[in-house]
Enzyme design. Sequence first.
Site, PDB file in Angstrom:
ATOM      1  N   LYS A   1      -1.269   8.081  -3.010  1.00  0.00           N
ATOM      2  CA  LYS A   1      -1.960   9.241  -2.153  1.00  0.00           C
ATOM      3  C   LYS A   1      -0.381   9.825  -1.508  1.00  0.00           C
ATOM      4  O   LYS A   1      -1.045  11.111  -1.508  1.00  0.00           O
ATOM      5  CB  LYS A   1      -2.375   8.142  -0.761  1.00  0.00           C
ATOM      6  CG  LYS A   1      -2.821   6.890  -1.672  1.00  0.00           C
ATOM      7  CD  LYS A   1      -4.583   8.167  -1.734  1.00  0.00           C
ATOM      8  CE  LYS A   1      -5.689   7.241  -1.192  1.00  0.00           C
ATOM      9  NZ  LYS A   1      -6.469   8.071  -1.957  1.00  0.00           N
TER      10      LYS A   1
ATOM     11  N   TYR B   1       1.272  -1.394  -0.112  1.00  0.00           N
ATOM     12  CA  TYR B   1       0.342  -0.211  -0.078  1.00  0.00           C
ATOM     13  C   TYR B   1       1.184   1.394  -0.012  1.00  0.00           C
ATOM     14  O   TYR B   1       1.113   1.606  -0.834  1.00  0.00           O
ATOM     15  CB  TYR B   1      -1.484   0.291   0.929  1.00  0.00           C
ATOM     16  CG  TYR B   1      -1.859   1.163   0.670  1.00  0.00           C
ATOM     17  CD1 TYR B   1      -2.929   0.811   0.205  1.00  0.00           C
ATOM     18  CD2 TYR B   1      -1.998   2.596   0.581  1.00  0.00           C
ATOM     19  CE1 TYR B   1      -4.237   1.783  -0.556  1.00  0.00           C
ATOM     20  CE2 TYR B   1      -3.125   3.164   0.343  1.00  0.00           C
ATOM     21  CZ  TYR B   1      -4.450   2.549   0.196  1.00  0.00           C
ATOM     22  OH  TYR B   1      -5.218   4.024  -0.258  1.00  0.00           O
TER      23      TYR B   1
HETATM   24  P1  NAD Z   1     -15.887   3.172  -3.552  1.00  0.00           P
HETATM   25  O1  NAD Z   1     -15.005   2.213  -5.333  1.00  0.00           O
HETATM   26  O2  NAD Z   1     -16.948   2.863  -2.800  1.00  0.00           O
HETATM   27  O3  NAD Z   1     -16.243   4.931  -4.826  1.00  0.00           O
HETATM   28  C1  NAD Z   1     -15.614   5.085  -5.799  1.00  0.00           C
HETATM   29  C2  NAD Z   1     -16.662   6.563  -6.214  1.00  0.00           C
HETATM   30  O4  NAD Z   1     -15.848   7.038  -7.322  1.00  0.00           O
HETATM   31  C3  NAD Z   1     -17.961   6.564  -6.421  1.00  0.00           C
HETATM   32  O5  NAD Z   1     -19.129   6.827  -6.512  1.00  0.00           O
HETATM   33  C4  NAD Z   1     -18.216   6.019  -8.425  1.00  0.00           C
HETATM   34  O6  NAD Z   1     -19.311   5.771  -8.467  1.00  0.00           O
HETATM   35  C5  NAD Z   1     -17.363   7.228  -7.618  1.00  0.00           C
HETATM   36  N1  NAD Z   1     -16.230   7.131  -9.148  1.00  0.00           N
HETATM   37  C6  NAD Z   1     -15.443   6.333  -9.582  1.00  0.00           C
HETATM   38  N2  NAD Z   1     -14.892   6.895 -10.696  1.00  0.00           N
HETATM   39  C7  NAD Z   1     -15.689   7.994 -11.187  1.00  0.00           C
HETATM   40  C8  NAD Z   1     -15.300   8.816 -12.672  1.00  0.00           C
HETATM   41  N3  NAD Z   1     -14.794   8.522 -14.002  1.00  0.00           N
HETATM   42  N4  NAD Z   1     -16.239   9.348 -12.392  1.00  0.00           N
HETATM   43  C9  NAD Z   1     -17.076   9.525 -11.454  1.00  0.00           C
HETATM   44  N5  NAD Z   1     -17.522   9.705 -10.523  1.00  0.00           N
HETATM   45  C10 NAD Z   1     -16.399   7.844 -10.365  1.00  0.00           C
HETATM   46  O7  NAD Z   1     -14.876   4.130  -3.099  1.00  0.00           O
HETATM   47  P2  NAD Z   1     -13.737   3.887  -1.431  1.00  0.00           P
HETATM   48  O8  NAD Z   1     -13.811   3.246  -1.156  1.00  0.00           O
HETATM   49  O9  NAD Z   1     -14.680   4.824  -0.885  1.00  0.00           O
HETATM   50  O10 NAD Z   1     -13.202   5.552  -1.768  1.00  0.00           O
HETATM   51  C11 NAD Z   1     -13.422   6.832  -2.041  1.00  0.00           C
HETATM   52  C12 NAD Z   1     -11.689   7.202  -1.475  1.00  0.00           C
HETATM   53  O11 NAD Z   1     -11.683   6.723  -0.190  1.00  0.00           O
HETATM   54  C13 NAD Z   1     -10.585   7.222  -2.601  1.00  0.00           C
HETATM   55  O12 NAD Z   1      -9.362   8.037  -2.301  1.00  0.00           O
HETATM   56  C14 NAD Z   1      -9.268   5.966  -1.676  1.00  0.00           C
HETATM   57  O13 NAD Z   1      -8.504   5.470  -1.814  1.00  0.00           O
HETATM   58  C15 NAD Z   1     -10.476   6.441   0.230  1.00  0.00           C
HETATM   59  N6  NAD Z   1      -9.960   5.551   1.263  1.00  0.00           N
HETATM   60  C16 NAD Z   1     -10.579   4.265   0.960  1.00  0.00           C
HETATM   61  C17 NAD Z   1     -10.105   3.374   1.781  1.00  0.00           C
HETATM   62  C18 NAD Z   1     -10.883   2.029   1.999  1.00  0.00           C
HETATM   63  O14 NAD Z   1     -10.295   1.292   2.296  1.00  0.00           O
HETATM   64  N7  NAD Z   1     -12.218   1.387   1.029  1.00  0.00           N
HETATM   65  C19 NAD Z   1      -9.433   4.239   3.061  1.00  0.00           C
HETATM   66  C20 NAD Z   1      -8.868   5.142   3.224  1.00  0.00           C
HETATM   67  C21 NAD Z   1      -9.159   5.934   2.454  1.00  0.00           C
END
Ligand code: NAD
Length: 393
Positions: free
Chosen positions: A242, A233
Amino acid sequence: MVIKPKIREFICTTAHPTGCGESVKRQLAYAASKGVHKGAENVLVIGCSTGYGLASRISMLENFHAATLGVMFERPAAGRRTATPGWYNTAAFEKAAAEKGVYAKTLNGDAFSLEMKKTVAETIKKDLGTVDLVIYSLAAPRRTDVNGTVWTSCLKTTGESYTEKSLELRDNTIVEKTIEPASEEEIQGTIKVMGGEDWADWIDVLSGAGVLSENASTVAYSYIGPELTYPIYYHGTIGAAKQHLHKTAGEITEKHPGVRAWISVNKGLVTQASAAIPVVPLYFSILYKVMKEKGIHEGCIQQMVRLFTEKFYGADGPVTDENHFIRMDDLEMRGDVQEEVKKAWQAVATENTQEYCDIEGYWEDFYHMFGFGYEEIDYDQDVDAQEGILSME
Ligand code: NAD
């Protein structure tokens, strides 16, 4: 039609409209239980339909009664194919907002495009005047930039190849996985997709269009995790992206004097984006077990409600660490939690997964993401898969 889960490795190719509605309902109820606070009024959520973005939007509605404009990339149902979960989630969310009489509109399309950014700016101008908070929660496999170049992100290590235990999602066994290092081009691609460039472009367009309120804030979500997962990661391709995102926060604040950009480092959780990362699902299933036993496990909604009601809109502004990060991974990174995770990691094998991992919890979250696995829903019932979203009708 009758809709059942169809799982292919780390993705489910179907989604259940009533089940996604249930998931949104539960999140709304949790957020509502934490009361109404002062803070956001008009909010843009980029990546609003699943995971952290959806939970943020729900917190905005329930905890702040804020108007939300959402951007997502989802697919409606077509023929025998169900819509994506984000589509059904958004349909349920907009209904809940309408019942409360609170503005909610959603634009479905490519957030990376200049066209979408301009459409959003026009919509804000017309409907809301300005927004005071921009939440950036995109997770995507590729991005077409303004010059038409297509960049692809990948989930690889950098430097040397890396071999570690991993949870084989096909049959819940513990296997060893070797991840080859990414090429320079793959690292650059991942930075282009998941780094901060697009976030900065959004703020440029919104600021240029005059649709950011005075003293507007923007927050993007990040993950760091423990040393155990650093090779895949934080020191991997996604970590490079990130780190670029982190740097971008400072650059946005410097470039736009009226805007404050923040990074919230969130907890590791099962979402569509994270299920695809090798090694990480095993770490999550061990982490879930340890945190549940200690009574400190949180899902996306608990994280986002705590972020906005306790850390973001505090009297003196966001509560941060020495790097200006808002640490929502504070409980995950606690010494006693990581100590136990490390011990379990060393001991875990296929024969003893029950003892060390919360594999059921992992799969429960996974099924729930697609609207499956809710006891109150009869999955043999016919349902209408063609659900529409109010603001798109
Ligand atoms: P997710 O896949 O559940 O959500 C992604 C969102 O982005 C969805 O609403 C999708 O429709 C939208 N999306 C994707 N491509 C798109 C595009 N081209 N145009 C418009 N919308 C688009 O992901 P998540 O896990 O909620 O991640 C969201 C953020 O949080 C990311 O930056 C991720 O790195 C961060 N994050 C995730 C975690 C984890 O463990 N899941 C932990 C910390 C931070």
